[in-house]
Scaffold this active site. Structure first.
Site, PDB file in Angstrom:
ATOM      1  N   GLY A 135       0.785  -1.182  -0.118  1.00  0.00           N
ATOM      2  CA  GLY A 135       0.059   0.107  -0.227  1.00  0.00           C
ATOM      3  C   GLY A 135       0.765   1.347  -0.048  1.00  0.00           C
ATOM      4  N   GLN A 157       2.944  10.017   1.329  1.00  0.00           N
ATOM      5  CA  GLN A 157       4.220   9.280   1.545  1.00  0.00           C
ATOM      6  C   GLN A 157       5.138   9.483   0.088  1.00  0.00           C
ATOM      7  OE1 GLN A 157       2.392   5.268   2.244  1.00  0.00           O
ATOM      8  NE2 GLN A 157       4.264   5.088   3.247  1.00  0.00           N
ATOM      9  N   CYS A 184       6.154  -0.247   6.821  1.00  0.00           N
ATOM     10  CA  CYS A 184       5.630   0.805   6.258  1.00  0.00           C
ATOM     11  C   CYS A 184       6.808   1.390   5.564  1.00  0.00           C
ATOM     12  CB  CYS A 184       5.197   1.941   7.229  1.00  0.00           C
ATOM     13  SG  CYS A 184       4.918   3.465   6.602  1.00  0.00           S
ATOM     14  N   LEU A 185       6.552   1.925   4.099  1.00  0.00           N
ATOM     15  CA  LEU A 185       7.597   2.238   3.347  1.00  0.00           C
ATOM     16  C   LEU A 185       8.134   3.486   3.663  1.00  0.00           C
ATOM     17  CD1 LEU A 185       6.060   1.343  -0.156  1.00  0.00           C
ATOM     18  CD2 LEU A 185       7.730   0.036   1.100  1.00  0.00           C
ATOM     19  N   HIS A 202      -4.344   1.121   7.662  1.00  0.00           N
ATOM     20  CA  HIS A 202      -2.964   1.720   7.559  1.00  0.00           C
ATOM     21  C   HIS A 202      -2.774   2.851   6.809  1.00  0.00           C
ATOM     22  CE1 HIS A 202       1.618   1.044   7.805  1.00  0.00           C
ATOM     23  NE2 HIS A 202       1.484   1.870   6.601  1.00  0.00           N
ATOM     24  N   GLU A 203      -3.160   2.665   5.587  1.00  0.00           N
ATOM     25  CA  GLU A 203      -3.132   3.638   4.557  1.00  0.00           C
ATOM     26  C   GLU A 203      -4.120   5.020   4.761  1.00  0.00           C
ATOM     27  OE1 GLU A 203      -0.666   3.424   2.727  1.00  0.00           O
ATOM     28  OE2 GLU A 203      -0.368   1.224   3.179  1.00  0.00           O
ATOM     29  N   HIS A 232      -2.453   7.132   7.066  1.00  0.00           N
ATOM     30  CA  HIS A 232      -1.481   8.212   6.657  1.00  0.00           C
ATOM     31  C   HIS A 232      -2.026   9.656   6.240  1.00  0.00           C
ATOM     32  CE1 HIS A 232       2.262   6.238   6.372  1.00  0.00           C
ATOM     33  NE2 HIS A 232       1.891   4.994   5.771  1.00  0.00           N
TER      34      HIS A 232
END
Ligand code: NI
Length: 191
Positions: free
Chosen positions: A47, A52, A102-103, A144-145, A148
């Site tokens: 995701g 991000q 997480c990226l 999670h997304e 953000h």
């Protein structure tokens, strides 16, 4: 194909509340989504949220591996969904612990409590409304997304920072998560 630079924890864009998208059919949105999908796939992520990639707008993309999705939960073409102005609501009160990464927080993994089942809504890039129910991993990724978009990172959701570990120590977390799940099950059963 364009790969975008991924913001890492500490960059203020990750802590900002992202702005809604006025027109989901704006060609600039389609271009951003295409680049976000390329960036997510290149980074082997499941995701990615627009903040991000330094764009403070309410857009997310995600993919759920077939093995981690219930059969009746549809996704977009190629298993990838792009969602504009997404909203999440819990279905029921069950919370599950699971491992997340997480990226924007490279190399780390943590055990994070999330709603086990959710309903999410938003818009596709052609402007049509999307409304789905999701469970387990699918529900976790969407929560999670969407977090953000509100400047929230998974670390903020953890209730025990001892359950944060480097990816190379993942077995430690798997063991801890299994122990937590066993504890949950024991607490849920009659004495
Ligand atoms: Ni993330």
């Amino acid at each position: 194909m364009s790969l975008l630079k991924i913001a890492r924890m500490g960059h203020p864009v990750l802590r900002r509340k992202a702005e809604p998208v006025a027109d989901p059919t704006d060609p600039a949105v389609a271009q951003l989504v295409a680049d976000m999908v390329d960036t997510m796939l290149d980074a082997s992520g499941v995701g990615l949220a627009a903040p991000q990639v330094h764009v403070s707008r309410r857009i997310i993309v995600f993919q759920i591996p077939d093995a981690r999705r219930q059969r009746d939960e549809p996704l977009g073409p190629d298993g990838v969904t792009a969602l504009i102005n997404p909203v999440v609501e819990p279905l029921g009160e069950t919370v599950e612990n699971g491992i997340e990464g997480c990226l924007s927080i490279p190399d780390l993994r943590g055990v994070v409590p999330r709603w086990a089942a959710i309903r999410y809504r938003g818009f596709a890039m052609d402007g049509t409304p999307v409304a789905r129910e999701a469970h387990g991993f699918h529900a976790r990724v969407v929560q999670h997304e969407v977090d953000h978009l509100d400047g929230v990172l998974y670390l903020d959701r953890m209730d025990d920072l001892r359950l944060l570990a480097f990816e190379s120590e993942l077995q430690y977390l798997v063991d801890q998560a299994a122990a937590l799940a066993a504890l949950d099950a024991a607490e849920g059963s009659p004495p």
